[in-house]
Design a protein around this motif. Structure first.
Motif, PDB file in Angstrom:
ATOM      1  N   GLU A  93      -5.357   2.344  -3.855  1.00 35.92           N
ATOM      2  CA  GLU A  93      -6.111   1.574  -3.092  1.00 35.92           C
ATOM      3  C   GLU A  93      -6.094   1.571  -2.127  1.00 35.92           C
ATOM      4  O   GLU A  93      -4.967   0.276  -1.977  1.00 35.92           O
ATOM      5  CB  GLU A  93      -7.366   0.947  -3.646  1.00 35.92           C
ATOM      6  CG  GLU A  93      -8.163   1.765  -4.542  1.00 35.92           C
ATOM      7  CD  GLU A  93      -9.783   0.980  -5.450  1.00 35.92           C
ATOM      8  OE1 GLU A  93      -8.866  -0.197  -4.792  1.00 35.92           O
ATOM      9  OE2 GLU A  93     -10.596   1.615  -5.498  1.00 35.92           O
ATOM     10  N   ALA A  94      -6.392   1.083  -0.860  1.00 35.39           N
ATOM     11  CA  ALA A  94      -5.157  -0.089   0.613  1.00 35.39           C
ATOM     12  C   ALA A  94      -6.800  -0.812   0.963  1.00 35.39           C
ATOM     13  O   ALA A  94      -7.800  -0.685   0.907  1.00 35.39           O
ATOM     14  CB  ALA A  94      -5.191   1.043   1.699  1.00 35.39           C
ATOM     15  N   TYR A  95      -6.551  -1.987   0.821  1.00 32.79           N
ATOM     16  CA  TYR A  95      -7.153  -3.162   1.369  1.00 32.79           C
ATOM     17  C   TYR A  95      -6.925  -3.391   2.149  1.00 32.79           C
ATOM     18  O   TYR A  95      -5.730  -3.821   3.105  1.00 32.79           O
ATOM     19  CB  TYR A  95      -7.133  -4.239   0.536  1.00 32.79           C
ATOM     20  CG  TYR A  95      -7.890  -5.302   1.148  1.00 32.79           C
ATOM     21  CD1 TYR A  95      -9.502  -5.550   0.796  1.00 32.79           C
ATOM     22  CD2 TYR A  95      -7.447  -6.890   2.043  1.00 32.79           C
ATOM     23  CE1 TYR A  95     -10.558  -6.504   0.913  1.00 32.79           C
ATOM     24  CE2 TYR A  95      -8.419  -7.619   2.259  1.00 32.79           C
ATOM     25  CZ  TYR A  95      -9.039  -7.315   1.939  1.00 32.79           C
ATOM     26  OH  TYR A  95     -10.483  -8.392   2.589  1.00 32.79           O
ATOM     27  N   VAL A  96      -7.608  -2.936   3.486  1.00 35.21           N
ATOM     28  CA  VAL A  96      -7.102  -2.921   5.625  1.00 35.21           C
ATOM     29  C   VAL A  96      -7.578  -4.391   5.853  1.00 35.21           C
ATOM     30  O   VAL A  96      -8.967  -4.172   6.554  1.00 35.21           O
ATOM     31  CB  VAL A  96      -7.060  -1.927   5.521  1.00 35.21           C
ATOM     32  CG1 VAL A  96      -6.557  -1.873   7.800  1.00 35.21           C
ATOM     33  CG2 VAL A  96      -6.970  -0.696   5.279  1.00 35.21           C
ATOM     34  N   GLU A  97      -7.089  -4.927   6.228  1.00 33.52           N
ATOM     35  CA  GLU A  97      -7.653  -6.558   6.378  1.00 33.52           C
ATOM     36  C   GLU A  97      -7.295  -6.258   8.925  1.00 33.52           C
ATOM     37  O   GLU A  97      -7.921  -6.468   9.471  1.00 33.52           O
ATOM     38  CB  GLU A  97      -6.733  -7.362   6.498  1.00 33.52           C
ATOM     39  CG  GLU A  97      -6.828  -8.328   5.360  1.00 33.52           C
ATOM     40  CD  GLU A  97      -6.128  -9.311   5.144  1.00 33.52           C
ATOM     41  OE1 GLU A  97      -7.004 -10.144   5.300  1.00 33.52           O
ATOM     42  OE2 GLU A  97      -5.134  -9.390   4.664  1.00 33.52           O
TER      43      GLU A  97
ATOM     44  N   LEU B  67     -10.499  -5.006  13.696  1.00 38.66           N
ATOM     45  CA  LEU B  67     -11.251  -5.020  12.456  1.00 38.66           C
ATOM     46  C   LEU B  67     -12.157  -6.095  12.477  1.00 38.66           C
ATOM     47  O   LEU B  67     -11.654  -7.349  12.466  1.00 38.66           O
ATOM     48  CB  LEU B  67     -10.928  -4.628  11.030  1.00 38.66           C
ATOM     49  CG  LEU B  67     -10.353  -3.320  11.170  1.00 38.66           C
ATOM     50  CD1 LEU B  67      -9.883  -3.387   9.850  1.00 38.66           C
ATOM     51  CD2 LEU B  67     -10.771  -2.417  11.837  1.00 38.66           C
ATOM     52  N   THR B  68     -13.427  -6.362  12.161  1.00 33.75           N
ATOM     53  CA  THR B  68     -14.424  -7.319  12.099  1.00 33.75           C
ATOM     54  C   THR B  68     -14.922  -7.787  11.171  1.00 33.75           C
ATOM     55  O   THR B  68     -15.196  -8.913  10.558  1.00 33.75           O
ATOM     56  CB  THR B  68     -15.341  -7.258  13.032  1.00 33.75           C
ATOM     57  OG1 THR B  68     -16.236  -6.246  12.906  1.00 33.75           O
ATOM     58  CG2 THR B  68     -15.804  -7.193  14.967  1.00 33.75           C
ATOM     59  N   LYS B  69     -14.379  -6.766  10.132  1.00 35.14           N
ATOM     60  CA  LYS B  69     -14.533  -7.239   8.837  1.00 35.14           C
ATOM     61  C   LYS B  69     -13.432  -6.447   8.398  1.00 35.14           C
ATOM     62  O   LYS B  69     -12.825  -4.879   8.226  1.00 35.14           O
ATOM     63  CB  LYS B  69     -15.368  -7.682   8.299  1.00 35.14           C
ATOM     64  CG  LYS B  69     -16.340  -6.300   7.485  1.00 35.14           C
ATOM     65  CD  LYS B  69     -17.311  -5.676   7.129  1.00 35.14           C
ATOM     66  CE  LYS B  69     -17.909  -4.213   7.490  1.00 35.14           C
ATOM     67  NZ  LYS B  69     -19.056  -4.292   6.962  1.00 35.14           N
ATOM     68  N   PRO B  70     -12.277  -7.019   7.471  1.00 33.83           N
ATOM     69  CA  PRO B  70     -11.781  -6.148   6.097  1.00 33.83           C
ATOM     70  C   PRO B  70     -12.390  -4.580   5.644  1.00 33.83           C
ATOM     71  O   PRO B  70     -13.401  -4.344   5.233  1.00 33.83           O
ATOM     72  CB  PRO B  70     -10.999  -6.455   4.761  1.00 33.83           C
ATOM     73  CG  PRO B  70     -11.362  -8.180   5.167  1.00 33.83           C
ATOM     74  CD  PRO B  70     -12.860  -8.271   6.275  1.00 33.83           C
TER      75      PRO B  70
ATOM     76  N   LEU C   5       2.094  -2.225   4.650  1.00 34.41           N
ATOM     77  CA  LEU C   5       2.431  -2.791   6.226  1.00 34.41           C
ATOM     78  C   LEU C   5       1.137  -3.966   6.125  1.00 34.41           C
ATOM     79  O   LEU C   5       1.279  -4.125   5.605  1.00 34.41           O
ATOM     80  CB  LEU C   5       1.608  -1.363   7.108  1.00 34.41           C
ATOM     81  CG  LEU C   5       2.721  -0.040   6.524  1.00 34.41           C
ATOM     82  CD1 LEU C   5       1.754   1.248   7.435  1.00 34.41           C
ATOM     83  CD2 LEU C   5       3.730   0.067   7.406  1.00 34.41           C
ATOM     84  N   GLU C   6       1.741  -4.666   7.810  1.00 37.03           N
ATOM     85  CA  GLU C   6       1.904  -5.278   7.890  1.00 37.03           C
ATOM     86  C   GLU C   6      -0.048  -5.068   8.828  1.00 37.03           C
ATOM     87  O   GLU C   6      -0.902  -4.167   8.938  1.00 37.03           O
ATOM     88  CB  GLU C   6       1.515  -6.000  10.126  1.00 37.03           C
ATOM     89  CG  GLU C   6       1.186  -7.356  10.241  1.00 37.03           C
ATOM     90  CD  GLU C   6       2.005  -7.709  11.437  1.00 37.03           C
ATOM     91  OE1 GLU C   6       0.571  -8.137  12.037  1.00 37.03           O
ATOM     92  OE2 GLU C   6       2.483  -6.704  12.034  1.00 37.03           O
ATOM     93  N   GLY C   7      -0.796  -6.262   7.035  1.00 36.46           N
ATOM     94  CA  GLY C   7      -2.387  -5.611   7.640  1.00 36.46           C
ATOM     95  C   GLY C   7      -3.104  -4.980   6.567  1.00 36.46           C
ATOM     96  O   GLY C   7      -3.942  -4.708   5.989  1.00 36.46           O
ATOM     97  N   ILE C   8      -2.300  -4.130   6.186  1.00 31.24           N
ATOM     98  CA  ILE C   8      -2.903  -3.157   4.824  1.00 31.24           C
ATOM     99  C   ILE C   8      -1.634  -3.506   3.222  1.00 31.24           C
ATOM    100  O   ILE C   8      -1.180  -3.238   3.975  1.00 31.24           O
ATOM    101  CB  ILE C   8      -2.085  -1.726   5.564  1.00 31.24           C
ATOM    102  CG1 ILE C   8      -3.343  -1.295   7.047  1.00 31.24           C
ATOM    103  CG2 ILE C   8      -2.705  -0.567   4.125  1.00 31.24           C
ATOM    104  CD1 ILE C   8      -2.461  -0.213   7.302  1.00 31.24           C
TER     105      ILE C   8
END
Length: 246
Positions: free
Chosen positions: A237-241, A88-91, A215-218
């Protein structure tokens, strides 16, 4: 020659499925569905990513009966696609739903991790500091928005058994990360050791803590909690990096 339609998507789906599975102890079923077209993909644009899982076992023996997550307008590094990765280039944000069954939560309560947590505490019983060893913990979702717990515990120093029982209403903390219990109704055992009961109430909250399911990044933030007979559904709500990929 250009890729045939969907070939890039299929490769990315597979990479993400392998990446996510590598973070789990067990998986019954896991599908990642990435929707885009080859032209958008080269520009790093993905229309939607859907993750659907069944029987996902996390660390600490926590199991999710179901996980559904949907992301839209995802921006990825087009160069990463060539290596079968989704960078991902942005979350991005996503909607998620987690379903836990009564059996899932019982499995966690009777896991080695939770047993060790309870045994590592010294608790006042009848004025004496004691170590407890869980013999059997029975967690129930009886309906009416409540959770209920009945536990048989052994006092290590004396060998005697203690029964603890309570029911309570789970609610979401303001930050959406933890589930606490309110309106606690005690069984007859509350007078034996309020500390013992509190320890089990705290452990219930800890098992339902949503950061256990990150999970890693989420990372997830709970918006709604639905308690039904036999199952508990968390809308989040999930914040996904980052989407884990192979």
């Amino acid at each position: 020659m250009p890729d045939s339609p969907g070939l890039g998507e299929q490769a990315l789906n597979k990479a993400a499925e392998i990446g996510l599975s590598s973070q789990l102890d067990e998986v019954d079923n896991l599908d990642v569905n990435i929707k885009t077209d080859p032209l958008k993909l080269v520009q790093g644009e993905v229309d939607a990513v859907t993750i659907e899982g069944e029987g996902l076992v996390m660390q600490k023996d926590l199991r999710m009966e179901e996980l559904e997550m949907q992301m839209t307008n995802v921006a990825i590094n087009p160069l990463s696609v060539a290596f079968g990765k989704i960078e991902l280039t942005k979350p991005t944000e996503a909607n998620a739903q987690v379903v836990l069954t009564e059996a899932d939560i019982n499995r966690a309560f009777n896991s080695e991790y939770v047993r060790a947590q309870l045994q590592s505490q010294k608790i006042h019983i009848n004025g004496e500091l004691r170590t407890i060893e869980p013999q059997n913990v029975n967690f129930r979702l009886p309906g009416d928005g409540k959770v209920a717990l009945n536990a048989n515990l052994k006092v290590v120093e004396t060998g005697e058994n203690q029964q603890v029982a309570f029911s309570a209403v789970p609610w979401i903390s303001a930050n959406g990360k933890t589930v606490a219990l309110q309106n606690v109704e005690y069984g007859e055992s509350e007078e034996i050791s309020p500390e013992l009961t509190k320890s089990l109430i705290d452990q219930t909250s800890e098992i339902l803590n949503l950061s256990n399911f990150d999970l890693e990044g989420i990372s997830l933030q709970v918006k709604q909690l639905k308690v039904e007979v036999g199952k508990l559904t968390l809308q989040a709500e999930a914040y996904v990096e980052q989407i884990p990929s192979d």
